[in-house]
Design a protein around this motif. Structure first.
Motif, PDB file in Angstrom:
ATOM      1  N   LEU A  65       0.832  -1.204   0.000  1.00  0.00           N
ATOM      2  CA  LEU A  65       0.000   0.000   0.000  1.00  0.00           C
ATOM      3  C   LEU A  65       0.869   1.257   0.000  1.00  0.00           C
ATOM      4  O   LEU A  65       0.559   2.228  -0.701  1.00  0.00           O
ATOM      5  N   ALA A  68       2.123   1.616  -3.450  1.00  0.00           N
ATOM      6  CA  ALA A  68       1.031   1.978  -4.360  1.00  0.00           C
ATOM      7  C   ALA A  68       0.667   3.457  -4.229  1.00  0.00           C
ATOM      8  O   ALA A  68       0.345   4.113  -5.225  1.00  0.00           O
ATOM      9  N   THR A  69       0.725   3.973  -3.009  1.00  0.00           N
ATOM     10  CA  THR A  69       0.408   5.383  -2.783  1.00  0.00           C
ATOM     11  C   THR A  69       1.419   6.283  -3.500  1.00  0.00           C
ATOM     12  O   THR A  69       1.042   7.261  -4.156  1.00  0.00           O
ATOM     13  N   SER A 110       2.169  -0.567 -10.441  1.00  0.00           N
ATOM     14  CA  SER A 110       1.428  -0.774  -9.198  1.00  0.00           C
ATOM     15  C   SER A 110       1.836  -2.119  -8.617  1.00  0.00           C
ATOM     16  O   SER A 110       1.989  -3.091  -9.366  1.00  0.00           O
ATOM     17  N   ILE A 148      -8.888  -3.251  -5.298  1.00  0.00           N
ATOM     18  CA  ILE A 148      -7.749  -2.417  -5.681  1.00  0.00           C
ATOM     19  C   ILE A 148      -7.055  -3.014  -6.902  1.00  0.00           C
ATOM     20  O   ILE A 148      -6.697  -2.303  -7.853  1.00  0.00           O
ATOM     21  N   SER A 152      -6.850  -1.189 -10.461  1.00  0.00           N
ATOM     22  CA  SER A 152      -5.494  -0.931 -10.945  1.00  0.00           C
ATOM     23  C   SER A 152      -5.329  -1.462 -12.367  1.00  0.00           C
ATOM     24  O   SER A 152      -4.758  -0.783 -13.240  1.00  0.00           O
ATOM     25  N   LEU A 201      -7.743   2.817  -2.728  1.00  0.00           N
ATOM     26  CA  LEU A 201      -6.585   2.886  -1.835  1.00  0.00           C
ATOM     27  C   LEU A 201      -6.926   3.641  -0.552  1.00  0.00           C
ATOM     28  O   LEU A 201      -6.525   3.244   0.548  1.00  0.00           O
ATOM     29  N   SER A 214      -2.860   6.481   3.461  1.00  0.00           N
ATOM     30  CA  SER A 214      -2.701   6.519   2.012  1.00  0.00           C
ATOM     31  C   SER A 214      -3.153   7.873   1.492  1.00  0.00           C
ATOM     32  O   SER A 214      -2.798   8.908   2.043  1.00  0.00           O
TER      33      SER A 214
END
Length: 257
Positions: A65, A68-69, A110, A148, A152, A201, A214
């Motif tokens: 995470l 990903a952020t 991602s 997610i 994505s 997210l 996030s």
């Protein structure tokens, strides 16, 4: 397997008969009790092992995470840059690539969220041995991770669709106004899908407090160039529309700044 052996000699009295039956029943109860005890400790071991695997997997997903952020913010800047360049080209057709206020970038990335431990726990039946609340909490987490992953992938496909012009010619000055308009529309679609991924997210970190912070609603609204609530309230047309919605039962979001 339990073995029951016959008596060495036949019972000659009712007393001997009942003692023999009682001995058999007691032996069976002891054997069943031992078997259940072994099974109980085996189940405890399975649950403990599964929890450890889930804890490790959860930590991997927490780190995912965070990555990903960071990736989301980079892609956001990239898409906004692309829209700025495309808008300029629509307003100034024929501008050479070297004189544009930027170049188009289509970098996307991602992390993958892990679910092997959870999938194995379900397929092996270990989840049926765990407390219902614990299973429900894990099910909710992995459902969110799947959302997610799905959003994505949708973003990636939309970005690839917007970039397909480059398979023939990467120079924007070689494209017709109609092609530029199409790429702009596809980039807007990709940005919308990217926004949805960001919303997923945000929900992950909000719903599971042990996950790192996030994105924020403010960030996401900026991506779509939405005005703040304070700015909206300065618009008489918005205030009029809001009054109609409130009359229908609409409740404003107190977290919207």
């Amino acid at each position: 397997m339990l073995d029951v052996h016959p008596a060495h000699h036949a019972a000659t009295t009712w007393r001997d008969f009942f003692i023999h039956i009682a001995t058999i029943v007691l032996g069976l109860l002891i054997a069943i009790g031992l078997e259940q005890t072994v099974e109980y400790f085996h189940h405890r071991h399975q649950i403990a092992e599964t929890r450890e695997l889930l804890r490790n997997e959860r930590e991997d997903n927490r780190q995912a995470l965070t990555r990903a952020t960071k990736s989301f913010r980079v892609v956001s800047a990239e898409l906004q840059n692309n829209l700025q360049v495309l808008t300029y080209l629509q307003q100034h057709p024929g501008t050479s690539d070297e004189k544009l206020p930027g170049t188009l970038l289509w970098i996307w990335g991602s992390p993958v969220y892990e679910s092997a431990a959870w999938d194995a726990a379900q397929s092996s039946g270990v989840t049926s041995l765990m407390p219902r609340e614990e299973v429900a909490e894990n099910a909710k987490l992995y459902a969110q991770l799947r959302r997610i992953g799905d959003s994505s992938r949708e973003t990636w496909l939309a970005i690839a669709d917007a970039e397909r012009y480059s398979l023939i010619d990467r120079r924007l000055s070689d494209l017709t106004p109609a092609q530029i308009t199409e790429i702009t529309t596809l980039t807007q679609i990709a940005t919308t899908k990217h926004f949805i991924n960001g919303f997923d997210l945000e929900n992950l970190s909000l719903n599971f407090k042990d996950f790192p912070a996030s994105l924020t609603s403010t960030e996401l609204f900026q991506l779509r160039h939405n005005p703040t609530q304070a700015e909206l309230m300065q618009n008489p047309a918005y205030v009029l529309t809001l009054s109609r919605l409130k009359a229908a039962g609409f409740m404003e979001n107190p977290d919207r700044k």
